[in-house]
Motif scaffolding. Structure first.
Motif, short mmCIF file in Angstrom:
data_model
loop_
_atom_site.label_atom_id
_atom_site.label_comp_id
_atom_site.label_asym_id
_atom_site.label_seq_id
_atom_site.Cartn_x
_atom_site.Cartn_y
_atom_site.Cartn_z
N UNK A 339 0.69 -1.15 -0.12
CA UNK A 339 -0.03 0.09 -0.12
C UNK A 339 0.86 1.44 0.03
N UNK A 340 2.12 1.07 -0.13
CA UNK A 340 3.03 2.42 -0.21
C UNK A 340 2.95 2.93 -1.57
N UNK A 341 2.27 1.91 -2.63
CA UNK A 341 2.32 2.01 -4.05
C UNK A 341 1.11 2.90 -4.20
N UNK A 342 0.07 2.08 -3.95
CA UNK A 342 -1.28 2.70 -4.08
C UNK A 342 -2.15 2.06 -2.98
N UNK A 343 -3.11 2.92 -2.30
CA UNK A 343 -4.00 2.41 -1.32
C UNK A 343 -4.70 1.16 -1.67
N UNK A 344 -4.95 0.20 -1.10
CA UNK A 344 -6.06 -0.90 -1.07
C UNK A 344 -7.09 -1.00 -0.17
N UNK A 345 -8.40 -0.88 -0.78
CA UNK A 345 -9.63 -0.71 0.38
C UNK A 345 -10.20 -2.07 0.81
N UNK A 346 -9.30 -3.18 0.31
CA UNK A 346 -9.96 -4.60 1.03
C UNK A 346 -8.87 -5.20 1.76
N UNK A 347 -9.20 -5.75 2.87
CA UNK A 347 -8.45 -6.72 3.44
C UNK A 347 -8.66 -8.22 3.16
N UNK A 348 -7.37 -8.83 2.55
CA UNK A 348 -7.60 -10.02 1.85
C UNK A 348 -6.08 -10.56 2.03
N UNK A 349 -6.21 -12.04 1.43
CA UNK A 349 -5.01 -12.78 1.66
C UNK A 349 -3.84 -12.26 0.32
N UNK A 350 -2.75 -12.79 0.50
CA UNK A 350 -1.87 -12.62 -0.28
C UNK A 350 -2.14 -12.79 -1.87
N UNK A 351 -2.21 -11.72 -2.95
CA UNK A 351 -2.46 -12.12 -3.91
C UNK A 351 -1.26 -12.92 -4.83
N UNK A 352 -1.46 -14.03 -4.74
CA UNK A 352 -0.50 -14.95 -5.30
C UNK A 352 -0.62 -15.41 -6.66
N UNK A 353 -1.76 -15.16 -7.20
CA UNK A 353 -2.13 -15.46 -8.81
C UNK A 353 -3.33 -14.41 -9.22
N UNK A 354 -3.36 -14.53 -10.51
CA UNK A 354 -4.22 -13.69 -10.84
C UNK A 354 -5.75 -13.81 -10.38
N UNK A 355 -6.27 -15.01 -10.29
CA UNK A 355 -7.51 -15.03 -9.58
C UNK A 355 -7.82 -14.73 -8.18
N UNK A 356 -6.96 -14.86 -7.26
CA UNK A 356 -7.03 -14.14 -6.06
C UNK A 356 -6.81 -12.62 -6.16
N UNK A 357 -6.03 -12.07 -7.11
CA UNK A 357 -6.05 -10.70 -7.21
C UNK A 357 -7.28 -10.10 -7.69
N UNK A 358 -8.19 -10.85 -8.86
CA UNK A 358 -9.39 -10.30 -9.32
C UNK A 358 -10.45 -10.21 -8.40
N UNK A 359 -10.39 -11.57 -7.69
CA UNK A 359 -11.42 -11.59 -6.61
C UNK A 359 -11.30 -10.66 -5.62
N UNK A 360 -10.33 -10.22 -5.12
CA UNK A 360 -10.11 -9.28 -4.11
C UNK A 360 -9.92 -7.75 -4.54
N UNK A 361 -9.68 -7.59 -5.74
CA UNK A 361 -9.63 -6.56 -6.64
C UNK A 361 -8.45 -5.57 -5.94
#
Length: 611
Positions: A339-361
């Motif tokens: 979040x030093x790069x850009x703020x994230x509004x969701x608390x979520x697991x580590x986005x280790x692949x594209x599916x997790x990243x999309x799910x948690x935006x």
């Protein structure tokens, strides 16, 4: 001398022969042919344009949407007006004398010898009330024509409307066959398909006596031509789905567009706030149009085609696909939620692949995805490296039908904006910007702008694994089938093989535990929805809500984009609205718990109502 005498007889014979020809012709004209006697009673013929029956408009289930109804216009030929009793005339027509003066002035300006409309849209009863009295008002007569009538209170923005042709249009060659006062399609499908709907005009020449009473056709109708009715339009619109969408957005500002991915046919086209098509017909149409024009909510504004907004997180899907094509990420690439790069509004697991990243935006994940796509090390100069990378990125993004007109069969479509290096050069200066200047594009914010139609088309493209058909309203004209230009596939710059990697994450958005679009889920009906929520930052008030999806995920039959202004999180109002629309289309009705959401959506704070 005898020779000269013979010449004299020849000359006399010629004069006698000419005299006999003229005498015979005069006898024929004055005694045998009554046409000239009738014409003498009034020195001009009446040339009546026969306006053809305008083509009808049906929805995809052959439900009649637009038909015709007879009305009458009172026309005036200024040069023929003699000794007008203005007070009596205005009393007969129930119009103010100022309207009469203005109408006569406009008619004279148009033409002294051609008919111009003075009062339009008279009903049969109104016409009957004045017809017998027109004998006392030379230069005035009524003419029948067909006006539009609507069997639906919906779809006004797509249908458009018909109105009197303007003087400016009459000056254009393409409207050379029209006369003053005739109707023409002014907006929407009525305008785009005007040549198809209008048909071909006919002409009748009638003889009248000095009192204006018809005395029959001129020369037995020898010079008359028949009118040819316009062709019908068969739309791809589902009238029931359209009505439901307008109901859901009642009192809101926004849009809903749904497309059949397999054909590009537009299933619904909701622009809110809306108005009924009947509003812009009949007497008082001009006043009602001005009321709509002055309305601060801008109901005349065609939002699905003309309103361009940042797409928000829905755009992350496009960025991921471009990065996959460029080979800078793989489906299993992970990036930390930094979040030093850009703020994230969701608390979520580590986005280790594209599916997790999309799910948690995850915003930081997609920041790093786009950074990898743009900063490719093609130049040692960081500014030039950003220019080169963004140029390639822009070309690939535009292949999704963004930043360009899609070519829908409607006028006034906006291109939107996918910014290029030249755009930033002009705005900020050459080599005065780099990736950190434009990083907001990675999450669908910043200078980017797309329309509701384009967003729905992006989802149709993903549903098709890399291609789309030009979105269109008309399935067929008359008895003909789909137009050829709407059967052509348009492929993106991303290989078909990569699309399968983003769809599982989209399904997790809706059906996964903690997915941001869970309120669009139709799991209980065995329907898998693949979607993406978005929350668009709005510097002028509450954020805008977006959601785009297609279903069923395994065999898509509908792709949809919902955009609701000032409604906050996309998962709170846009997602459930899309879910309800999908349910309505695929199942025919909405049941149970979902019925409760219909009213909640209108308030834009669904989460508060649920909890």
């Amino acid at each position: 001398m005898q020779y000269l005498e013979g010449r004299r007889y020849v000359v006399q014979g010629i004069f006698l022969l000419v005299g006999l020809v003229f005498a015979t012709r005069l006898f024929f004209m004055q005694v045998l042919d009554s046409t000239y006697k009738l014409a003498a009673d009034r020195n001009t013929l009446q040339r009546l344009v026969q306006v053809p029956y305008r083509g009808l408009i049906y929805d995809r289930k052959n439900q009649l949407l637009v038909t015709n109804t007879p009305v009458y216009d009172l026309l005036v030929v200024p040069r023929e007006v003699k000794g007008l009793d203005s007070a009596r005339f205005c009393q007969l027509l129930q119009i103010p004398i100022e309207s009469l003066r203005e109408g006569l002035k406009a008619a004279r300006k148009y033409s002294g010898t051609k008919p111009s409309p003075l009062v339009q849209n008279l009903s049969l009863a109104e016409r009957a009330a004045i017809q017998d009295n027109l004998i006392d008002f030379p230069g005035f007569y009524t003419q029948a024509r067909m006006a539009r009538a609507y069997r639906t209170p919906n779809l006004a923005h797509a249908l458009g409307y018909v109105g009197p042709i303007t003087p400016k249009l009459l000056e254009l060659p393409k409207y050379g066959r029209y006369g003053a006062g005739e109707n023409v399609g002014i907006a929407g499908l009525e305008s785009y398909y005007e040549p198809t709907l209008m048909g071909r005009r006919g002409v009748q020449f009638k003889m009248v006596n000095v009192r204006g009473v018809e005395k029959g056709a001129f020369r037995g109708g020898e010079f008359d031509t028949l009118s040819v009715a316009g062709q019908d339009l068969h739309l791809s619109i589902d009238a029931e789905l359209q009505a439901y969408g307008e109901e859901l957005l009642a009192g809101r500002r926004g849009s809903i567009v749904a497309i059949d991915p397999k054909t590009g046919e537009i299933l619904c086209f909701v622009s809110a706030p809306h108005y009924t098509p009947e509003t812009l017909t009949g007497k008082g149409m001009g006043n009602r149009y001005m009321d709509l024009l002055r309305n601060p909510d801008r109901p005349l504004f065609d939002r699905p085609l003309m309103a361009t907004y940042p797409p928000g997180s829905v755009f992350k899907l496009v960025n991921e696909l471009v990065a996959l094509q460029l080979g800078v990420v793989t489906p299993s690439t992970g990036f930390p939620c930094n979040q030093k790069l850009v703020r994230c509004t969701h608390n979520h697991e580590y986005p280790s692949n594209v599916s997790i990243a999309i799910k948690n935006s995850c915003n930081p994940y997609f920041y790093q995805v786009m950074r990898a796509a743009v900063l490719r090390g093609k130049s040692p100069n960081r500014f030039e490296d950003a220019r080169l990378g963004l140029g390639q990125w822009q070309k690939m993004v535009k292949s999704f039908g963004l930043g360009e007109k899609l070519g829908v069969d409607m006028s006034q479509e906006k291109r939107g904006l996918i910014p290029s290096p030249e755009y930033y050069d002009k705005r900020l200066g050459y080599h005065r910007w780099n990736f950190k200047t434009v990083y907001s594009l990675s999450i669908g914010q910043g200078e980017i702008g797309i329309t509701g139609l384009q967003m729905a088309n992006v989802l149709a493209t993903i549903a098709n694994h890399g291609y789309y058909y030009t979105p269109h309203f008309v399935k067929g004209i008359g008895n003909a089938g789909p137009l050829a230009k709407y059967r052509e596939r348009h492929y993106t710059a991303v290989d078909t093989a990569y699309f399968k990697y983003v769809i599982p994450g989209m399904q997790e958005v809706v059906d996964g535990r903690g997915g941001t679009g869970s309120l669009a889920s139709l799991r209980e009906f065995g329907i898998s929805v693949a979607g993406k929520t978005g929350t668009v930052q709005n510097p002028h008030g509450y954020d805008h809500a977006t959601f785009a999806a297609f279903a069923p995920a395994e065999n898509p039959k509908i792709a949809i984009a919902v955009f609701i202004e000032n409604s906050g999180f996309g998962g709170s109002s846009a997602a459930p609205a899309a879910g309800l629309m999908i349910e309505k289309y695929l199942r025919g009705h909405v049941v149970g718990y979902h019925k409760r959401m219909e009213e909640w959506i209108k308030y834009g704070n669904l989460t508060a109502h649920l909890h």
